[in-house]
Design a protein around this motif. Structure first.
Motif, PDB file in Angstrom:
ATOM      1  N   GLU A  41     -37.343  34.286  42.878  1.00  0.00           N
ATOM      2  CA  GLU A  41     -38.841  34.541  41.642  1.00  0.00           C
ATOM      3  C   GLU A  41     -39.498  34.984  42.783  1.00  0.00           C
ATOM      4  OE1 GLU A  41     -40.131  35.130  39.484  1.00  0.00           O
ATOM      5  OE2 GLU A  41     -39.971  34.100  37.958  1.00  0.00           O
ATOM      6  N   MET A  42     -40.454  36.157  42.311  1.00  0.00           N
ATOM      7  CA  MET A  42     -41.493  36.393  43.719  1.00  0.00           C
ATOM      8  C   MET A  42     -42.736  35.897  42.617  1.00  0.00           C
ATOM      9  SD  MET A  42     -42.111  39.040  46.172  1.00  0.00           S
ATOM     10  CE  MET A  42     -41.145  38.188  47.075  1.00  0.00           C
ATOM     11  N   LEU A  43     -43.901  35.485  42.495  1.00  0.00           N
ATOM     12  CA  LEU A  43     -44.162  35.276  41.223  1.00  0.00           C
ATOM     13  C   LEU A  43     -46.120  35.856  41.528  1.00  0.00           C
ATOM     14  CD1 LEU A  43     -45.191  31.614  41.680  1.00  0.00           C
ATOM     15  CD2 LEU A  43     -44.135  32.556  40.236  1.00  0.00           C
ATOM     16  N   GLN A  44     -46.441  36.527  40.281  1.00  0.00           N
ATOM     17  CA  GLN A  44     -47.871  37.356  40.338  1.00  0.00           C
ATOM     18  C   GLN A  44     -48.728  35.984  41.117  1.00  0.00           C
ATOM     19  OE1 GLN A  44     -48.181  39.847  39.277  1.00  0.00           O
ATOM     20  NE2 GLN A  44     -46.755  40.238  37.989  1.00  0.00           N
ATOM     21  N   GLU A  45     -49.815  36.759  41.369  1.00  0.00           N
ATOM     22  CA  GLU A  45     -51.714  36.212  42.743  1.00  0.00           C
ATOM     23  C   GLU A  45     -52.073  35.235  41.954  1.00  0.00           C
ATOM     24  OE1 GLU A  45     -53.329  36.263  45.969  1.00  0.00           O
ATOM     25  OE2 GLU A  45     -51.912  37.947  45.661  1.00  0.00           O
ATOM     26  N   GLY A  46     -52.140  33.638  41.750  1.00  0.00           N
ATOM     27  CA  GLY A  46     -52.769  33.185  41.521  1.00  0.00           C
ATOM     28  C   GLY A  46     -52.056  32.616  40.584  1.00  0.00           C
ATOM     29  N   VAL A  47     -50.767  32.281  40.735  1.00  0.00           N
ATOM     30  CA  VAL A  47     -49.209  31.854  40.088  1.00  0.00           C
ATOM     31  C   VAL A  47     -49.201  31.147  40.972  1.00  0.00           C
ATOM     32  CG1 VAL A  47     -47.558  31.071  38.618  1.00  0.00           C
ATOM     33  CG2 VAL A  47     -49.222  32.992  37.837  1.00  0.00           C
ATOM     34  N   THR A  48     -48.665  29.003  40.861  1.00  0.00           N
ATOM     35  CA  THR A  48     -48.263  28.586  41.657  1.00  0.00           C
ATOM     36  C   THR A  48     -46.958  28.070  41.793  1.00  0.00           C
ATOM     37  OG1 THR A  48     -49.122  26.102  41.374  1.00  0.00           O
ATOM     38  CG2 THR A  48     -50.580  27.911  42.485  1.00  0.00           C
ATOM     39  N   LEU A  49     -46.388  27.491  42.652  1.00  0.00           N
ATOM     40  CA  LEU A  49     -44.918  26.925  42.176  1.00  0.00           C
ATOM     41  C   LEU A  49     -45.097  25.698  41.256  1.00  0.00           C
ATOM     42  CD1 LEU A  49     -42.017  27.254  42.751  1.00  0.00           C
ATOM     43  CD2 LEU A  49     -42.662  26.059  44.171  1.00  0.00           C
ATOM     44  N   ASP A  50     -46.073  25.052  41.612  1.00  0.00           N
ATOM     45  CA  ASP A  50     -46.435  24.087  40.814  1.00  0.00           C
ATOM     46  C   ASP A  50     -46.094  24.305  38.685  1.00  0.00           C
ATOM     47  OD1 ASP A  50     -45.601  21.897  42.229  1.00  0.00           O
ATOM     48  OD2 ASP A  50     -47.901  21.799  43.446  1.00  0.00           O
ATOM     49  N   ASP A  51     -47.106  25.469  38.968  1.00  0.00           N
ATOM     50  CA  ASP A  51     -47.466  26.573  37.637  1.00  0.00           C
ATOM     51  C   ASP A  51     -46.464  26.715  36.826  1.00  0.00           C
ATOM     52  OD1 ASP A  51     -50.417  25.795  38.010  1.00  0.00           O
ATOM     53  OD2 ASP A  51     -50.630  27.814  38.524  1.00  0.00           O
ATOM     54  N   LEU A  52     -44.951  27.136  37.864  1.00  0.00           N
ATOM     55  CA  LEU A  52     -44.029  27.660  37.178  1.00  0.00           C
ATOM     56  C   LEU A  52     -42.962  26.198  36.576  1.00  0.00           C
ATOM     57  CD1 LEU A  52     -42.004  30.242  36.817  1.00  0.00           C
ATOM     58  CD2 LEU A  52     -41.158  29.987  39.740  1.00  0.00           C
ATOM     59  N   ALA A  53     -42.816  25.059  38.271  1.00  0.00           N
ATOM     60  CA  ALA A  53     -42.220  24.586  37.821  1.00  0.00           C
ATOM     61  C   ALA A  53     -43.046  23.605  35.801  1.00  0.00           C
ATOM     62  CB  ALA A  53     -41.734  23.329  38.446  1.00  0.00           C
ATOM     63  N   ALA A  54     -44.283  23.221  35.681  1.00  0.00           N
ATOM     64  CA  ALA A  54     -44.335  22.425  35.359  1.00  0.00           C
ATOM     65  C   ALA A  54     -44.248  23.522  33.596  1.00  0.00           C
ATOM     66  CB  ALA A  54     -46.033  22.252  34.944  1.00  0.00           C
ATOM     67  N   ARG A  55     -44.333  25.395  33.880  1.00  0.00           N
ATOM     68  CA  ARG A  55     -43.716  25.954  32.623  1.00  0.00           C
ATOM     69  C   ARG A  55     -42.675  25.771  32.235  1.00  0.00           C
ATOM     70  NH1 ARG A  55     -47.382  31.397  31.832  1.00  0.00           N
ATOM     71  NH2 ARG A  55     -49.015  30.577  33.001  1.00  0.00           N
ATOM     72  N   THR A  56     -41.918  25.651  33.067  1.00  0.00           N
ATOM     73  CA  THR A  56     -39.994  26.083  32.889  1.00  0.00           C
ATOM     74  C   THR A  56     -39.558  24.089  31.814  1.00  0.00           C
ATOM     75  OG1 THR A  56     -40.054  27.417  34.747  1.00  0.00           O
ATOM     76  CG2 THR A  56     -38.022  25.916  33.895  1.00  0.00           C
ATOM     77  N   ARG A  57     -40.550  23.409  32.727  1.00  0.00           N
ATOM     78  CA  ARG A  57     -39.939  21.994  32.500  1.00  0.00           C
ATOM     79  C   ARG A  57     -40.020  21.561  30.592  1.00  0.00           C
ATOM     80  NH1 ARG A  57     -41.522  20.267  37.205  1.00  0.00           N
ATOM     81  NH2 ARG A  57     -40.048  19.544  39.092  1.00  0.00           N
ATOM     82  N   THR A  58     -42.220  22.281  30.529  1.00  0.00           N
ATOM     83  CA  THR A  58     -42.442  22.435  29.254  1.00  0.00           C
ATOM     84  C   THR A  58     -42.055  22.900  28.525  1.00  0.00           C
ATOM     85  OG1 THR A  58     -44.343  21.770  30.196  1.00  0.00           O
ATOM     86  CG2 THR A  58     -44.810  22.975  27.892  1.00  0.00           C
ATOM     87  N   ALA A  59     -41.422  24.185  28.453  1.00  0.00           N
ATOM     88  CA  ALA A  59     -40.255  25.140  27.898  1.00  0.00           C
ATOM     89  C   ALA A  59     -38.712  24.457  27.474  1.00  0.00           C
ATOM     90  CB  ALA A  59     -40.309  26.516  28.449  1.00  0.00           C
ATOM     91  N   LEU A  60     -38.456  24.440  28.574  1.00  0.00           N
ATOM     92  CA  LEU A  60     -37.554  23.765  28.068  1.00  0.00           C
ATOM     93  C   LEU A  60     -36.908  21.973  27.225  1.00  0.00           C
ATOM     94  CD1 LEU A  60     -35.623  23.697  31.904  1.00  0.00           C
ATOM     95  CD2 LEU A  60     -34.980  25.267  30.214  1.00  0.00           C
ATOM     96  N   ALA A  61     -38.434  21.595  27.828  1.00  0.00           N
ATOM     97  CA  ALA A  61     -38.105  20.371  26.331  1.00  0.00           C
ATOM     98  C   ALA A  61     -38.935  20.373  25.499  1.00  0.00           C
ATOM     99  CB  ALA A  61     -38.611  19.395  27.306  1.00  0.00           C
ATOM    100  N   SER A  62     -39.468  22.410  24.909  1.00  0.00           N
ATOM    101  CA  SER A  62     -39.899  22.694  23.219  1.00  0.00           C
ATOM    102  C   SER A  62     -38.893  22.784  22.625  1.00  0.00           C
ATOM    103  CB  SER A  62     -41.006  23.212  24.033  1.00  0.00           C
ATOM    104  OG  SER A  62     -40.137  24.998  24.303  1.00  0.00           O
TER     105      SER A  62
END
Length: 377
Positions: free
Chosen positions: A130-151
């Motif tokens: 991964e290489m993130l877009q400007e303004g997106v943090t690793l914590d943001d990405l991890a939280a998005r991923t966990r939410t999506a996986l659990a949803s």
């Protein structure tokens, strides 16, 4: 049903063997030779296995980098020391994913106008680099991923979310390649086998202006047909062979139970990837162990039914098991099966009753297989 369990395990492994990365890539040697790659980048759970399928002569001449899930390398991979191997995080991206993404991009960007690239992609690539877009943090990405996986979202929705925040996915990686030719060889872990979805589009053309070719070298359909061939060789009648393991895992279990229950004796083969909505603080086990235990409940007390559910990559969720092998005795073999399902803890129960399927990393990833053997009565 020990004999039936052994039979289903053998059929499952036959399906996996038919789509193993090394063999799938080895069938493309002429195309690779025509490309004469200057660099080889392999990303995904099958990255090392796919790299093993490349002629050693190309590995000696090209810059070669393989990025795979931690624990999927193997001690005897046999690749030359010139091949760099990086282990990264899956299913939730972490710091190693960002470092791996940087290394992958550096390799591609560092190639010149006369260079050619062989890109090998398999399932799991979305989290591994991964290489993130400007303004997106690793914590943001991890939280998005966990939410999506659990949803309960399917892989198409999850990968669409990943593409929105990534500089590499959705064709971003190849858009930065200035070389002359790209050959993408992909093992599909998505319905429809689209390179725009596999690995969140890591191998998609994007804005790359040079010669581009993409080939799907392994898929769920190939694995299922290998299972069917093995069963027919044993004299079993194949009643069903379909890619239908989509939707909520509970609904998938109900459909399979009804189809098998109403159908004649023989072998039933299903492929795909069901979804699971997880409770807070889920237990051990993934979608395959959940589906196996749900089918054990549906078949409870019935004689002559045996079912295997497994992830073709050898991992079911955050566990070391691939799935489960169950029959009519499994659900009541110990107390607590219902509670285990409610707590997303199917793996704990299946392990207690010796019903887990364990294969270790397989060197491929073409979604899941569910195989049911119904004996005559």
């Amino acid at each position: 049903m020990t004999g039936a369990r052994d039979t289903l395990r053998r059929y499952f492994l036959a399906g996996v063997s038919a789509v193993r990365g090394q063999d799938a890539v080895a069938t493309q040697q002429q195309a690779i030779a025509d490309l004469a790659p200057s660099a080889i980048l392999s990303v995904g759970k099958a990255a090392v296995s796919m790299m093993q399928g490349v002629d050693p002569a190309h590995l000696d001449r090209a810059r070669a980098l393989a990025i795979t899930k931690t624990g999927h390398v193997g001690h005897d991979h046999g690749l030359p020391a010139t091949v760099e191997i990086i282990e990264s995080s899956h299913p939730v991206p972490d710091r190693p994913s960002l470092e791996a993404g940087r290394r992958a991009r550096d390799l591609v960007v560092g190639l010149g106008p006369r260079d050619s690239l062989l890109l090998l992609v398999s399932g799991g690539a979305s989290a591994l680099v991964e290489m993130l877009q400007e303004g997106v943090t690793l914590d943001d990405l991890a939280a998005r991923t966990r939410t999506a996986l659990a949803s309960g979202a399917d892989i198409h929705a999850i990968n669409a979310e990943r593409r929105q925040v990534s500089r590499l996915k959705g064709g971003g990686l190849l858009s930065e390649f200035s070389g002359s030719r790209v050959l993408v060889l992909a093992i599909s872990d998505v319905s429809g086998d689209s390179i725009a979805v596999i690995g969140s589009g890591l191998g998609a053309k994007g804005d790359y202006a040079g010669a581009y070719e993409c080939r799907i070298v392994a898929s769920n359909a190939i694995a299922r047909e290998a299972v069917a061939d093995c069963a027919r060789a044993d004299g079993h009648r194949v009643i069903s062979n379909e890619e239908s393991l989509y939707g909520d895992v509970g609904e998938v279990a109900r459909r399979i139970a009804q189809q098998v229950g109403d159908g004649p004796p023989g072998l039933y083969i299903f492929g795909g990837e069901p979804t699971v909505i997880l409770p807070d603080n889920p237990g051990q086990g993934g979608r395959n162990q959940a589906l196996a235990l749900m089918l054990a409940r549906a078949f409870s007390g019935q004689v002559g039914l045996c079912c295997l559910v497994g992830g073709t990559d050898g991992n079911d969720g955050p566990t070391t098991a691939a799935g489960g092998i169950v029959d009519g005795t499994t659900y009541r073999a110990a107390a607590g099966a219902g509670a285990a399902l409610a707590a997303a803890d199917s793996g704990t129960y299946l392990r207690e009753v010796s019903a887990v399927l364990e294969t270790g990393p397989t060197g491929t990833n073409v979604m899941d297989l569910a195989i049911v053997l119904k004996s005559g009565g």
